[in-house]
Motif scaffolding. Sequence first.
Motif, PDB file in Angstrom:
ATOM      1  N   ARG A   1       0.739  -0.972  -0.045  1.00 36.53           N
ATOM      2  CA  ARG A   1       0.098   0.071   0.152  1.00 36.53           C
ATOM      3  C   ARG A   1       0.963   1.244   0.445  1.00 36.53           C
ATOM      4  N   ARG A   2       1.950   1.532   1.076  1.00 34.12           N
ATOM      5  CA  ARG A   2       2.928   2.483   0.973  1.00 34.12           C
ATOM      6  C   ARG A   2       3.324   2.704  -0.900  1.00 34.12           C
ATOM      7  N   VAL A   3       3.380   1.225  -1.308  1.00 36.74           N
ATOM      8  CA  VAL A   3       4.323   2.149  -2.459  1.00 36.74           C
ATOM      9  C   VAL A   3       3.303   1.606  -3.452  1.00 36.74           C
ATOM     10  N   THR A   4       2.500   1.703  -3.366  1.00 38.20           N
ATOM     11  CA  THR A   4       1.519   1.878  -4.415  1.00 38.20           C
ATOM     12  C   THR A   4       0.417   3.916  -4.494  1.00 38.20           C
ATOM     13  N   GLU A   5       0.831   4.273  -3.001  1.00 34.62           N
ATOM     14  CA  GLU A   5       0.070   5.374  -2.824  1.00 34.62           C
ATOM     15  C   GLU A   5       1.542   6.507  -3.563  1.00 34.62           C
ATOM     16  N   ARG A   6       2.530   5.959  -3.273  1.00 35.02           N
ATOM     17  CA  ARG A   6       3.683   6.833  -4.000  1.00 35.02           C
ATOM     18  C   ARG A   6       3.596   6.632  -5.441  1.00 35.02           C
ATOM     19  N   PHE A   7       3.992   5.399  -5.681  1.00 37.50           N
ATOM     20  CA  PHE A   7       3.500   5.222  -7.055  1.00 37.50           C
ATOM     21  C   PHE A   7       1.890   6.604  -7.768  1.00 37.50           C
ATOM     22  N   LEU A   8       1.229   6.132  -6.759  1.00 33.70           N
ATOM     23  CA  LEU A   8      -0.092   7.225  -7.250  1.00 33.70           C
ATOM     24  C   LEU A   8      -0.522   8.813  -7.135  1.00 33.70           C
ATOM     25  N   ALA A   9       0.632   8.851  -5.885  1.00 29.28           N
ATOM     26  CA  ALA A   9       0.960  10.862  -6.035  1.00 29.28           C
ATOM     27  C   ALA A   9       2.043  11.126  -7.125  1.00 29.28           C
ATOM     28  N   ALA A  10       3.065   9.911  -7.334  1.00 27.16           N
ATOM     29  CA  ALA A  10       3.866  10.813  -8.331  1.00 27.16           C
ATOM     30  C   ALA A  10       3.773  10.840 -10.391  1.00 27.16           C
ATOM     31  N   CYS A  11       2.206  10.258 -10.059  1.00 28.20           N
ATOM     32  CA  CYS A  11       1.792  10.397 -10.987  1.00 28.20           C
ATOM     33  C   CYS A  11       0.320  11.234 -11.397  1.00 28.20           C
ATOM     34  N   ASP A  12      -0.098  11.856 -10.041  1.00 27.19           N
ATOM     35  CA  ASP A  12      -0.988  12.535  -9.624  1.00 27.19           C
ATOM     36  C   ASP A  12       0.167  14.001 -10.397  1.00 27.19           C
ATOM     37  N   GLY A  13       0.783  13.739  -9.266  1.00 29.47           N
ATOM     38  CA  GLY A  13       1.983  15.003  -9.430  1.00 29.47           C
ATOM     39  C   GLY A  13       2.828  15.392 -10.811  1.00 29.47           C
ATOM     40  N   GLY A  14       2.535  14.264 -11.410  1.00 30.10           N
ATOM     41  CA  GLY A  14       3.704  14.051 -12.970  1.00 30.10           C
ATOM     42  C   GLY A  14       5.401  14.350 -12.286  1.00 30.10           C
ATOM     43  N   ASP A  15       5.224  13.750 -11.990  1.00 27.09           N
ATOM     44  CA  ASP A  15       6.836  13.734 -10.618  1.00 27.09           C
ATOM     45  C   ASP A  15       7.431  12.601 -12.151  1.00 27.09           C
ATOM     46  N   LEU A  16       7.871  12.430 -12.599  1.00 25.05           N
ATOM     47  CA  LEU A  16       9.040  11.370 -13.848  1.00 25.05           C
ATOM     48  C   LEU A  16       9.934  10.591 -12.544  1.00 25.05           C
TER      49      LEU A  16
END
Length: 311
Positions: free
Chosen positions: A196-211
Amino acid sequence: MDEPDAVRGPGTPEAGDRAGAGAGAGRDAEREFAEHRGLLHAVAYRVLGSVTEAEDVVQDAWLRWSRVDVAAVADTEGYLVRVATRLAIDRLRSARVRRESYVGPWLPEPMITSPDVAENAVLAESVSTAMLLVLEALSPMERAVFVLSEVFGYSHAETARFVGRGDVAVRQIAHRARKAVEAGRRRYDADQATRRRVTERFLAACDGGDLNALMEVLAPDVTMTSDGGGLTGAPRKVIRTREHVARAVAVLSRRRPYGSHSRVLQVNGGPGIVVHAGRTPLLAITLHLRDGMVAAVHVVSNPEKLTGVAP
């Protein structure tokens, strides 16, 4: 468990005889079926890898059950599991033919699962998209036997009655299936908190456009498989390596319709991401981790395969 075929008289689904239906009035046929509906769907889904096909199996099983003299059925669970398993095997045989002409990679239909599934390691792995893909390498009979014996713990004798084979034959089928699964499976992180922690980091990076943030959670040899069924702009080949997957995910994020929203939900036994536009699901993403990093990304955007993640 009693013999699942232990029914007295001609009122079996195979006979198609409704004459005995009234005799079972002392037992509530709908209530008994409802008690086993979740089990039937769970078995059928793992055999088929399809939410819609599993629901069809459950409906067909109900139609057969409604024609039975339920008072004459000694073991309701055994009887219904037998019927559902054989229906699922038949459906899988025809589904395999259709999948040969499927456009692009084929992935199992994603499905929202309960927290109880995630708490059981065997159930969680058995419903994961990674395991369902491994099961695709088995024959329909091997897959059904593996699911019944390895996932749901039925004995070889019970499984033999469910699939209509002899005990010795089922033991051999089970042995072949276990060997094939062990050879094909990849070991992924099972800890739900880490996932869950990694999934949330993955989603936050996607939403923020942070490659850069996205690349930090991807393993160097990560793969991304997308299933659009030819109905969306999903890539029709598996994407490999951290850099290529990160760019593909970034493009996917930018293409999200205005006003859509994404959430981390329990999908196929673990944390997953579901994107909705209003109440319409647009895509579902499941991540598989190795050593705390994303090793495989599965994306389903085929609208015909998203009923299992609809709100």
